[in-house]
Design a protein around this motif. Structure first.
Motif, PDB file in Angstrom:
ATOM      1  N   SER A 267      -4.650   3.863   6.018  1.00  0.00           N
ATOM      2  CA  SER A 267      -6.101   3.687   5.964  1.00  0.00           C
ATOM      3  C   SER A 267      -6.817   4.907   5.405  1.00  0.00           C
ATOM      4  O   SER A 267      -7.978   4.814   4.981  1.00  0.00           O
TER       5      SER A 267
ATOM      6  N   ARG B 153       2.848  -3.381  -2.793  1.00  0.00           N
ATOM      7  CA  ARG B 153       2.668  -2.641  -1.530  1.00  0.00           C
ATOM      8  C   ARG B 153       3.736  -1.542  -1.511  1.00  0.00           C
ATOM      9  O   ARG B 153       4.922  -1.826  -1.364  1.00  0.00           O
TER      10      ARG B 153
ATOM     11  N   ASP C 134      -3.043  -0.650  -1.317  1.00  0.00           N
ATOM     12  CA  ASP C 134      -2.044  -1.256  -2.198  1.00  0.00           C
ATOM     13  C   ASP C 134      -2.411  -0.932  -3.654  1.00  0.00           C
ATOM     14  O   ASP C 134      -3.568  -0.641  -3.973  1.00  0.00           O
TER      15      ASP C 134
ATOM     16  N   CYS D 294      -3.352  -8.622  -0.088  1.00  0.00           N
ATOM     17  CA  CYS D 294      -3.355  -7.169  -0.233  1.00  0.00           C
ATOM     18  C   CYS D 294      -4.174  -6.479   0.843  1.00  0.00           C
ATOM     19  O   CYS D 294      -5.054  -7.071   1.481  1.00  0.00           O
ATOM     20  N   GLU D 295      -3.863  -5.197   1.028  1.00  0.00           N
ATOM     21  CA  GLU D 295      -4.562  -4.331   1.970  1.00  0.00           C
ATOM     22  C   GLU D 295      -5.124  -3.136   1.206  1.00  0.00           C
ATOM     23  O   GLU D 295      -4.612  -2.777   0.136  1.00  0.00           O
TER      24      GLU D 295
ATOM     25  N   ASP E 197     -11.201  -2.744   0.126  1.00  0.00           N
ATOM     26  CA  ASP E 197     -11.632  -3.959   0.827  1.00  0.00           C
ATOM     27  C   ASP E 197     -12.484  -4.835  -0.088  1.00  0.00           C
ATOM     28  O   ASP E 197     -13.092  -4.366  -1.062  1.00  0.00           O
TER      29      ASP E 197
END
Length: 253
Positions: free
Chosen positions: A129, A251, A194, A190-191, A213
């Protein structure tokens, strides 16, 4: 032979000439293996990512193989500010960029100039994060082919440095980074953090960015900027069109 970068930012070129293109940069404190010498030039391999290129032999300090191996085995300590300063006992003031390596400063055999650093350091693996917060530090940095600093950076230099500052090692070029990690089938999977890769008309990977985001992406194109990402690719709202064609999402961590 082995060496270490003892200047702020050193160009690494594709050929042994000042007129040759810059393919990447050595930042202060990065250590290298010297593969061959040709007049004033040295063909080097950067320990961190095995990248090979040519540097001026006046722009690094020779170190022993033992010290090279020691640095390679130790935790990487990096400057965490956009720019800070190295000082020395002879009143030298040397500016260093974000991501410069400070790992050698406690090794008196290498640190013969008695460099000292009192700024903010970063080391170790950070949560995924944190990648976006780091990426914001490069926002509006001008695009520079081969660049790795907030004063000039290319797309894959940007992704590599953001990952490096958070304790992760990825390759230097977009085409190399695209071979790492696991592919994702859809943007919805996806996050933040990535990587999205983009190809040209010949199908070659030529661009990479970091996914954020809500279908946004931060990437280096003209400058480090934030654009929209969809199944087609990157959409630039300033010119109302797609600028890069999406190939794959990976990822890495």
């Amino acid at each position: 032979m082995f060496g270490i970068c003892n200047l702020a930012i050193v160009p690494v070129r594709s050929e042994p000439s000042d007129r040759s293109e810059i393919v990447t940069q050595l930042l202060f404190g990065e250590h290298i293996e010297i593969l061959e010498r040709q007049n004033q030039w040295a063909r080097i391999k950067i320990q961190f990512d095995d990248y090979v290129g040519w540097v001026d032999s006046k722009q690094y300090q020779v170190i022993s193989e033992a010290n090279y191996k020691q640095l390679s085995s130790e935790a990487i300590i990096l400057n965490a500010d956009l720019i800070d300063y190295i000082t020395s006992t002879d009143n030298l003031l040397l500016p260093i960029p974000l991501g410069a390596s400070l790992s050698f400063l406690n090794n008196s055999e290498i640190n013969t100039s008695n460099f000292d650093f009192e700024g903010t350091k970063t080391s170790g693996i950070k949560p995924k994060s944190n990648l976006i917060n780091t990426a914001f530090m490069y926002l509006n940095a001008p695009y520079l082919w081969g660049g790795k600093t907030p004063f000039g950076i290319d797309c894959s230099g940007f992704t590599q440095m953001v990952y490096k500052l958070n304790g992760y090692k990825i390759h230097r070029d977009a085409s190399q980074q695209a071979l790492e990690g696991e592919p994702l089938s859809f943007i919805e999977e996806c996050e933040p953090g990535d990587l999205a890769f983009f190809d040209n008309e010949e199908g070659n990977i030529t661009h990479v960015g970091i996914i954020m985001d809500n279908n946004y992406i931060i990437h280096a194109s003209g400058k480090v900027r934030i654009d929209r990402l969809d199944h087609t690719g990157i959409y630039n709202p300033e010119i109302n069109k797609h600028t890069h064609k999406l190939r794959v999402i990976k990822r890495i961590i």
